[in-house]
Design a protein around this motif. Sequence first.
Motif, short mmCIF file in Angstrom:
data_model
loop_
_atom_site.label_atom_id
_atom_site.label_comp_id
_atom_site.label_asym_id
_atom_site.label_seq_id
_atom_site.Cartn_x
_atom_site.Cartn_y
_atom_site.Cartn_z
N GLY A 213 4.86 -23.27 14.20
CA GLY A 213 3.51 -23.53 14.16
C GLY A 213 2.80 -24.38 13.17
O GLY A 213 2.04 -24.94 13.57
N VAL A 214 3.36 -24.46 11.99
CA VAL A 214 2.82 -25.07 11.04
C VAL A 214 3.06 -26.76 11.28
O VAL A 214 2.16 -27.54 11.13
CB VAL A 214 3.47 -24.79 9.54
N LEU A 215 4.17 -26.97 11.92
CA LEU A 215 4.57 -28.42 12.42
C LEU A 215 3.41 -28.81 13.49
O LEU A 215 3.06 -30.01 13.30
CB LEU A 215 5.89 -28.57 12.90
N ALA A 216 3.20 -27.80 14.49
CA ALA A 216 2.30 -28.39 15.40
C ALA A 216 0.79 -28.50 14.71
O ALA A 216 0.13 -29.39 15.20
CB ALA A 216 2.10 -27.06 16.43
N ARG A 217 0.30 -27.67 13.66
CA ARG A 217 -0.89 -28.12 13.13
C ARG A 217 -0.82 -29.32 12.29
O ARG A 217 -1.83 -29.95 12.42
CB ARG A 217 -1.10 -26.95 11.93
N VAL A 218 0.56 -29.58 11.65
CA VAL A 218 0.53 -30.91 10.94
C VAL A 218 0.43 -31.81 11.91
O VAL A 218 -0.60 -33.08 11.68
CB VAL A 218 1.69 -30.96 10.23
N ILE A 219 0.85 -31.90 13.18
CA ILE A 219 0.70 -32.86 14.20
C ILE A 219 -0.51 -33.09 14.63
O ILE A 219 -1.12 -34.30 14.76
CB ILE A 219 1.80 -32.61 15.45
N ALA A 220 -1.32 -32.17 14.85
CA ALA A 220 -2.84 -32.03 15.15
C ALA A 220 -3.70 -32.71 14.23
O ALA A 220 -4.82 -33.22 14.39
CB ALA A 220 -3.11 -30.84 15.80
N ALA A 221 -3.58 -32.37 12.95
CA ALA A 221 -4.56 -32.73 12.08
C ALA A 221 -3.96 -33.95 11.07
O ALA A 221 -5.20 -34.19 10.14
CB ALA A 221 -4.41 -31.31 11.08
N ASN A 222 -3.19 -34.72 11.37
CA ASN A 222 -2.77 -35.62 10.35
C ASN A 222 -2.68 -36.94 11.16
O ASN A 222 -2.76 -37.12 12.17
CB ASN A 222 -1.45 -35.51 9.73
N ASP A 223 -2.69 -38.10 9.97
CA ASP A 223 -2.42 -39.34 10.59
C ASP A 223 -1.17 -39.71 11.34
O ASP A 223 -0.23 -38.83 11.50
CB ASP A 223 -2.82 -40.29 9.59
N ALA A 224 -1.14 -40.82 12.31
CA ALA A 224 0.15 -40.94 12.94
C ALA A 224 1.33 -40.93 12.36
O ALA A 224 2.28 -40.38 12.81
CB ALA A 224 -0.19 -42.35 13.73
N ALA A 225 1.45 -41.41 11.06
CA ALA A 225 2.79 -41.35 10.51
C ALA A 225 3.09 -40.24 9.97
O ALA A 225 4.43 -39.70 10.46
CB ALA A 225 2.81 -42.35 9.36
N VAL A 226 2.40 -39.50 9.42
CA VAL A 226 2.77 -37.75 9.21
C VAL A 226 3.10 -37.17 10.38
O VAL A 226 3.93 -36.20 10.57
CB VAL A 226 1.53 -37.18 8.35
N ALA A 227 2.29 -37.42 11.50
CA ALA A 227 2.35 -36.49 12.65
C ALA A 227 3.70 -37.11 13.35
O ALA A 227 4.46 -35.94 13.98
CB ALA A 227 1.32 -36.66 13.98
N ALA A 228 4.23 -38.39 13.33
CA ALA A 228 5.39 -38.62 13.89
C ALA A 228 6.45 -38.04 13.14
O ALA A 228 7.63 -37.65 13.68
CB ALA A 228 5.43 -40.16 13.77
N ASP A 229 6.55 -38.04 11.88
CA ASP A 229 7.48 -37.15 11.03
C ASP A 229 7.54 -35.76 11.41
O ASP A 229 8.83 -35.46 11.89
CB ASP A 229 7.18 -37.27 9.53
N ALA A 230 6.67 -35.08 11.67
CA ALA A 230 6.47 -33.74 12.13
C ALA A 230 7.17 -33.55 13.40
O ALA A 230 7.86 -32.64 13.73
CB ALA A 230 5.07 -33.32 11.82
#
Length: 144
Positions: free
Chosen positions: A119-136
């Motif tokens: 759930g937190v990873l999904a939020r991270v993907i939706a709310a962060n820049d491309a590099a962070v979202a890619a890591d998540a």
Amino acid sequence: MLLESRLMRAREDVVRFEGALECLASAADAEVHLVEMHLAFDDAARHPEVMYGLVHLLESFDVTVQVRAFVEALERLYVQAPEWMETLLLRLIGDEVASAELCRVLRAGSSSSLAAAKGVLARVIAANDAAVAADAQQVLDALE
């Protein structure tokens, strides 16, 4: 002392919290307190800059032990400190070794911890820049 003073409503609480961090940093048995240290995070804490001292203390431990404690505390963090949980998760997934260990421990752990992390990873993907979202996304894919 760490848990009792974690909200840091008064200056004395800040002093006690910082003192507890110093004691833990020099304690020979500090690893046995890692889950408790994670549970000291609270989104209602008034001094987030002091809480970063706790983040840095946690990161000073062996990554395997640190990740195990994080996952053990995950469900409670999800309730009492979702913002700090996300901060800790972002720091873990930003490190290749920690990220791999996180995936390993989550896959071997409880389904509720896994669900909270997803759930937190999904939020991270939706709310962060491309590099962070890619890591998540990479971690989330590894957990599927």
